[in-house]
Scaffold this motif. Structure first.
Motif, PDB file in Angstrom:
ATOM      1  N   SER A 271      14.881-135.308  47.639  1.00  0.00           N
ATOM      2  CA  SER A 271      14.026-136.531  47.396  1.00  0.00           C
ATOM      3  C   SER A 271      14.698-137.859  47.935  1.00  0.00           C
ATOM      4  N   CYS A 272      16.191-137.919  47.501  1.00  0.00           N
ATOM      5  CA  CYS A 272      16.761-139.085  47.824  1.00  0.00           C
ATOM      6  C   CYS A 272      18.323-138.787  47.908  1.00  0.00           C
ATOM      7  N   MET A 273      19.148-139.632  48.217  1.00  0.00           N
ATOM      8  CA  MET A 273      20.413-139.583  48.200  1.00  0.00           C
ATOM      9  C   MET A 273      21.114-140.877  48.058  1.00  0.00           C
ATOM     10  N   GLY A 274      22.274-141.087  47.471  1.00  0.00           N
ATOM     11  CA  GLY A 274      22.757-142.079  47.091  1.00  0.00           C
ATOM     12  C   GLY A 274      24.183-142.096  47.956  1.00  0.00           C
ATOM     13  N   LEU A 275      24.747-143.201  48.761  1.00  0.00           N
ATOM     14  CA  LEU A 275      25.624-143.212  49.413  1.00  0.00           C
ATOM     15  C   LEU A 275      26.828-144.186  49.122  1.00  0.00           C
ATOM     16  N   ILE A 276      27.920-143.815  48.784  1.00  0.00           N
ATOM     17  CA  ILE A 276      28.911-144.583  48.009  1.00  0.00           C
ATOM     18  C   ILE A 276      29.551-145.405  49.011  1.00  0.00           C
TER      19      ILE A 276
ATOM     20  N   LEU B 267      16.522-150.255  40.567  1.00  0.00           N
ATOM     21  CA  LEU B 267      17.924-150.233  40.678  1.00  0.00           C
ATOM     22  C   LEU B 267      18.487-150.909  42.074  1.00  0.00           C
ATOM     23  N   ALA B 268      18.441-150.335  43.068  1.00  0.00           N
ATOM     24  CA  ALA B 268      18.792-150.861  44.359  1.00  0.00           C
ATOM     25  C   ALA B 268      18.258-152.110  44.555  1.00  0.00           C
ATOM     26  N   ALA B 269      16.897-152.639  44.271  1.00  0.00           N
ATOM     27  CA  ALA B 269      16.657-153.897  44.425  1.00  0.00           C
ATOM     28  C   ALA B 269      17.560-154.984  43.699  1.00  0.00           C
ATOM     29  N   ALA B 270      17.865-154.593  42.376  1.00  0.00           N
ATOM     30  CA  ALA B 270      18.511-155.337  41.572  1.00  0.00           C
ATOM     31  C   ALA B 270      19.979-155.559  42.015  1.00  0.00           C
ATOM     32  N   ARG B 271      20.430-154.478  42.524  1.00  0.00           N
ATOM     33  CA  ARG B 271      21.885-154.566  43.157  1.00  0.00           C
ATOM     34  C   ARG B 271      22.082-155.036  44.649  1.00  0.00           C
ATOM     35  N   GLY B 272      20.918-155.147  45.293  1.00  0.00           N
ATOM     36  CA  GLY B 272      20.899-155.612  46.554  1.00  0.00           C
ATOM     37  C   GLY B 272      21.363-154.285  47.421  1.00  0.00           C
ATOM     38  N   VAL B 273      20.924-153.276  47.315  1.00  0.00           N
ATOM     39  CA  VAL B 273      21.263-151.915  48.196  1.00  0.00           C
ATOM     40  C   VAL B 273      20.084-151.617  48.983  1.00  0.00           C
ATOM     41  N   PRO B 274      20.418-151.583  50.072  1.00  0.00           N
ATOM     42  CA  PRO B 274      19.189-151.229  51.108  1.00  0.00           C
ATOM     43  C   PRO B 274      18.981-149.749  50.822  1.00  0.00           C
ATOM     44  N   VAL B 275      17.256-149.510  51.152  1.00  0.00           N
ATOM     45  CA  VAL B 275      16.818-148.292  50.985  1.00  0.00           C
ATOM     46  C   VAL B 275      16.254-148.018  52.288  1.00  0.00           C
TER      47      VAL B 275
ATOM     48  N   ARG C 203      28.802-146.457  40.256  1.00  0.00           N
ATOM     49  CA  ARG C 203      29.788-146.762  41.492  1.00  0.00           C
ATOM     50  C   ARG C 203      29.352-148.000  42.330  1.00  0.00           C
ATOM     51  N   VAL C 204      30.121-147.981  43.445  1.00  0.00           N
ATOM     52  CA  VAL C 204      29.855-149.055  44.461  1.00  0.00           C
ATOM     53  C   VAL C 204      28.781-148.547  45.610  1.00  0.00           C
ATOM     54  N   PRO C 205      27.539-148.666  45.378  1.00  0.00           N
ATOM     55  CA  PRO C 205      26.484-148.166  46.276  1.00  0.00           C
ATOM     56  C   PRO C 205      26.485-148.801  47.614  1.00  0.00           C
ATOM     57  N   TRP C 206      26.319-148.227  48.820  1.00  0.00           N
ATOM     58  CA  TRP C 206      26.300-148.746  50.151  1.00  0.00           C
ATOM     59  C   TRP C 206      24.930-148.609  50.566  1.00  0.00           C
ATOM     60  N   ARG C 207      24.255-147.525  50.462  1.00  0.00           N
ATOM     61  CA  ARG C 207      22.617-147.449  50.636  1.00  0.00           C
ATOM     62  C   ARG C 207      22.031-146.271  49.884  1.00  0.00           C
ATOM     63  N   VAL C 208      20.860-146.261  49.723  1.00  0.00           N
ATOM     64  CA  VAL C 208      19.848-145.097  49.419  1.00  0.00           C
ATOM     65  C   VAL C 208      19.212-144.506  50.603  1.00  0.00           C
TER      66      VAL C 208
END
Length: 877
Positions: free
Chosen positions: A867-872, A850-858, A829-834
């Motif tokens: 443990s974690c959630m992904g926001l689209i 993966l988040a670092a590779a796609r430039g997604v903030p954590v 998908r197109v992630p917004w943040r993790v």
């Protein structure tokens, strides 16, 4: 001094008039008197200060369950005699209605005794999932409104004779009001009012006859005994002036608390709140036997040689009664009673029936918060009247109502009783165990408490299934004039699959997918040559704009770099044993719940490697005492908002017993697929398809959405790290009108070109290679899961809603909880943040990469439920 305390002290008198039951094949004596059946008690109510406490109902007094059943059966025999007489000697059908809350168990007993077409009890619990058909009011009761919520209405709305069951008739006013309301709603020509005792005066009876004549219907009354209650002047004032009762006794040593989930099929009503049909009797009896077996096994381990008191909760009376009766028949000293909404006056005096009492907060949401329980102890100190019930018949030592078979009340037990509280899910809330809750006040009294939870039937499912049976019953046979007849006479055996073939052929590897042919049969259409991939950003925009569904196309398969693939190898090596233990646990749990004859049906594609591993575990030698099982395994498509592949279900129903099918998935997030599966299978069944079991089996259930799982830990499942290259080189499934026709399976692509990167079989071999290491751990792990509270609480969904609100996200579909779902967001998908609960937790190291590779903030959120959630990312429409 002898005699009831309320008679000696306040002058309340009970006078016997006649006995209407002259024979018994049970435990009660042939002749019953009013004094045997009721005792005078008190309550602080300005409308009615006295309370007639039944000695055979099991509401206020701990009573031998066999006595309770015998009283109900005898009342049923009287009802049957009246019905058959009015039918000219033929066996007449009838509908039975029990009055909440006191007579719900009694009414069910009567209905079972006479083989009623349908049993329904009124309810004070307004179930939001059910439609209220009608209702009536009860003048003197503490809770006056009665609701009728049959599912569907047709099981109650008909012209059959109606039997109304209550524990007592005091004046007959409530019964007439109920008959008037029901007659106006659904007129009938014959009513039977059945009660344990009838205390009407001559004037009451005259008013009753006049009201019956006004309705233009025949109303018969039956009871075990009739009598009169004589109340002294000033009774209300005398009771009001008495000291406040001492409730909730406390001892220095608090009792213990445990819980157990009793098995209960989702399609079987646990009681009569939404109706139970005669056709469902066999399923009910089978379910009772299964629940008794589990409860008996638990008692043998935790409380050997201890007596028990089974406590029903308010309207849930009949099922606890049946459990108690089965325990008693097995030789366990057992008594039975229930909680109540009604406050009564408690007084610790010999000859008074309510010697101690408990007030507690209602466990289920309710404005009328206080609930009550009386006595809840072995009836040594107040059971003289009960012993008198059977003294004549027990001269040979055959039975004693208070103490058990041939035993005085104080014998036959070696310890204080354990209190088994039987509840349904709406009462299994934090209030149950909170300060002032039922468990709190009982354990504070020194009692050991075991909460036994019985899953309740969903009225929406009952409605759908019963309507579908009625529709199918009308096809190819003479249509019955009474809708209830059509509902009752339909059986599952008469249902045929929607389609009988020819079907599309299953797909197998290596022609389709990289799994071997014996691992899985894909019930999918091969779309490998179709151009289905779209730019991820453009695809996301169309999906969010509502102009396209996510299943109509495919994302371009994201292929991570070498560092990420190396991380996958590391994760697999470190987690193989943990995965193997979860696979073994969920596999054995499936067999324990469903038996050896199962068909695994994975939900493609995340469920497919899990299904293969389960198949391998069951075949590989499960242990010295367990047989090897070679079970079929399929993969089918399910699509959120579109349902499950109906053609695939037709195929399965044609080739296998639908009851043997077990649906398998990888993990739960917020539970969307679990909900989708239930709704889709209900819709398929309503459309004429077979009934499939909706109990989803998953490797991990961090969302607490299912009952069948290997673990509820939110840990990294290696198959979530990649896309098709860890799932047999198969794409996610596709459903669009251009490529999928009416007789086609849903589709998918086989990515042959990615064979060089495929690690699908490496995953299987690594986990299977750990089977030997975990095999000694499986029995204890399985026992721990079976002994735990497996009730789906959907806590994951609640936490998703909280995150959605806090981050201003418009839809829960854009919040993906858990390690597996977060990985999918980053891969597809197109992630917004993790969001992560801990900054450097090992279970989401690959996600951070993966988040670092796609430039997604954590973002670190310490109190995150997962443990974690992904926001689209929400894209402009």
């Amino acid at each position: 001094m002898s005699g009831p305390w309320a008679t000696r002290t306040l002058g309340i008198e009970l006078h016997h008039l006649s006995c209407h039951g002259t024979s018994s094949d049970g435990v009660l004596p042939a002749e019953l008197s009013i004094e045997m059946l009721i005792e005078p008690g008190l309550r602080r109510n300005p409308r009615r200060a006295h309370l007639l406490v039944s000695t055979v109902l099991g509401k206020h007094l701990p009573t031998d369950p066999r006595v309770v059943l015998d009283a109900g059966n005898r009342l049923g025999d009287l009802v049957r005699a009246v019905l058959d007489e009015r039918a000219g000697g033929a066996t007449a059908d009838a509908v039975v209605l029990g009055f909440a809350e006191t007579a719900t168990g009694l009414g069910h007993t009567v209905a079972a005794r006479i083989g009623a077409r349908c049993y329904l009890h009124s309810t004070r619990r307004d179930v939001p999932e059910a439609d209220t058909l009608t209702g009536f009011e009860e003048g003197h009761s503490h809770a006056t409104s009665h609701l009728l919520q049959p599912a569907p209405a047709e099981i109650f709305r008909n012209e059959l004779p109606l039997v109304l069951v209550d524990d007592e008739i005091s004046t007959g006013a409530t019964a007439i009001d109920a008959v008037r309301a029901l007659h106006e709603f659904s007129p009938r020509s014959h009513y039977v009012l059945a009660s344990l005792v009838d205390m009407r005066t001559a004037e009451d009876r005259a008013r009753f006859e006049i009201a019956a004549a006004e309705l233009g219907a025949r109303i018969d009354t039956v009871c075990l005994a009739s009598g009169l209650t004589k109340l002294p002047d000033g009774l209300v004032e005398a009771v009001t002036s008495m000291p406040d009762p001492a409730l909730n006794p406390v001892t220095a040593q608090r009792g213990s608390f445990g819980r157990i989930e009793l098995p209960w099929p989702a399609s079987v009503p646990e009681g009569g709140r939404h109706g139970i049909l005669h056709a469902e009797t066999a399923a009910f009896e089978s379910a009772v036997a299964g629940a008794v077996a589990v409860l008996t096994a638990r008692l043998a381990i935790d409380a050997p040689d201890r007596p028990v008191i089974v406590l029903g909760h308010e309207e849930l009376m009949y099922l606890p009664l049946r459990l108690a009766a089965a325990l008693a028949e097995s030789g366990i000293p057992t008594r039975y009673q229930t909680t109540t909404r009604s406050p009564a006056y408690v007084l610790d005096e010999p000859g008074y029936p309510l010697r101690r009492g408990f007030r507690f907060v209602a466990p289920e949401p309710d404005a009328e918060a206080p609930r009550y329980l009386y006595n809840a102890c072995w009836p040594e100190d107040f059971d003289a009247e009960l012993r008198e019930l059977t003294s004549a018949d027990a001269a040979d030592g055959s039975f004693d109502a208070a103490g058990g078979d041939g035993e005085p009340a104080s014998e036959g037990r070696s310890a204080e009783p354990i209190l088994i509280v039987v509840l349904d899910p709406p009462a299994d809330t934090p209030e149950l165990i909170a300060d002032g809750g039922l468990v709190d006040v009982l354990t504070a009294s020194g009692a050991d408490v075991l909460v036994a939870l019985v899953p309740g039937a969903d009225p929406r499912k009952l409605d759908v299934e019963r309507r579908a049976k009625a529709q199918v019953a009308a096809v190819g046979r003479e249509v019955e004039t009474n809708s209830a007849v059509g509902l009752e006479t339909m059986t599952e055996a008469t249902r045929e699959p929607r389609l009988s073939g020819p079907f599309p052929a299953p797909l197998y590897g290596p022609e389709f997918g990289s799994y071997a042919a014996g691992e899985v049969r894909w019930l999918l259409k091969d779309l490998s040559d179709a151009d289905l991939e779209a730019d991820v950003a453009e695809r996301e925009r169309r999906i969010q704009a509502g102009v396209a569904h996510y299943a109509e196309s495919l994302p371009i398969e994201y292929q991570p770099d070498a560092a990420y693939r190396s991380l996958f190898d590391q994760v697999l090596a470190e987690s193989a044993e943990r995965l193997a233990l979860a696979v073994a646990t969920v596999s054995e749990l499936v067999v324990a719940e469903r038996g050896d004859d199962v068909v695994l049906v994975s939900l493609a594609r995340a469920g497919t490697p899990v299904g293969i591993l389960m198949k391998r575990w069951l075949r590989s030698g499960r242990g010295a005492q367990l047989p090897s099982l070679d079970v079929p395994h399929y993969a089918v498509s399910i699509v959120r908002d579109r349902g499950i592949d109906a053609v695939a279900l037709d195929y399965l129903a044609h080739h296998h017993d639908p009851a043997s099918v077990v649906f398998v998935d990888g993990w739960t997030g917020k539970g969307a697929i679990a909900k989708e599966l239930t709704e889709a299978l209900d819709a398929y069944h309503a459309a004429g398809g077979a009934r499939f079991d909706d109990r989803l089996a998953v490797l991990a259930d961090p969302g607490h959405c299912v009952r069948t799982y290997g673990t509820r830990d939110d840990f990294l499942i290696a198959s979530a790290c990649l896309n098709s290259t860890v799932s047999g080189l198969i794409s996610r499934t596709v459903l669009n009108d251009t490529l999928i026709g009416p007789g086609d399976f849903h589709g998918a692509k086989f990515y042959r070109e990615l064979a060089g990167d495929d690690v699908s079989n490496r995953l299987l071999e690594a986990v299977e290679g750990a089977f030997d290491a975990v095999r000694p751990l499986v029995p204890a792990e399985l026992a721990a899961v079976l002994g735990s509270d497996r009730t789906p609480t959907w806590t994951g969904w609640a936490s998703v809603e909280q995150v959605r609100a806090e981050y201003g996200i418009t839809s829960v579909n854009f919040v993906k909880p858990g390690v597996g779902e977060t990985t999918r967001v980053l891969l597809r998908r197109v992630p917004w943040r993790v969001l992560v609960r801990a900054a450097d937790a090992p279970e989401h190291a690959h996600i951070r990469m993966l988040a670092a590779a796609r430039g997604v903030p954590v973002e670190v959120v310490p109190d995150l439920a997962y443990s974690c959630m992904g926001l689209i990312k929400e894209v402009p429409k």
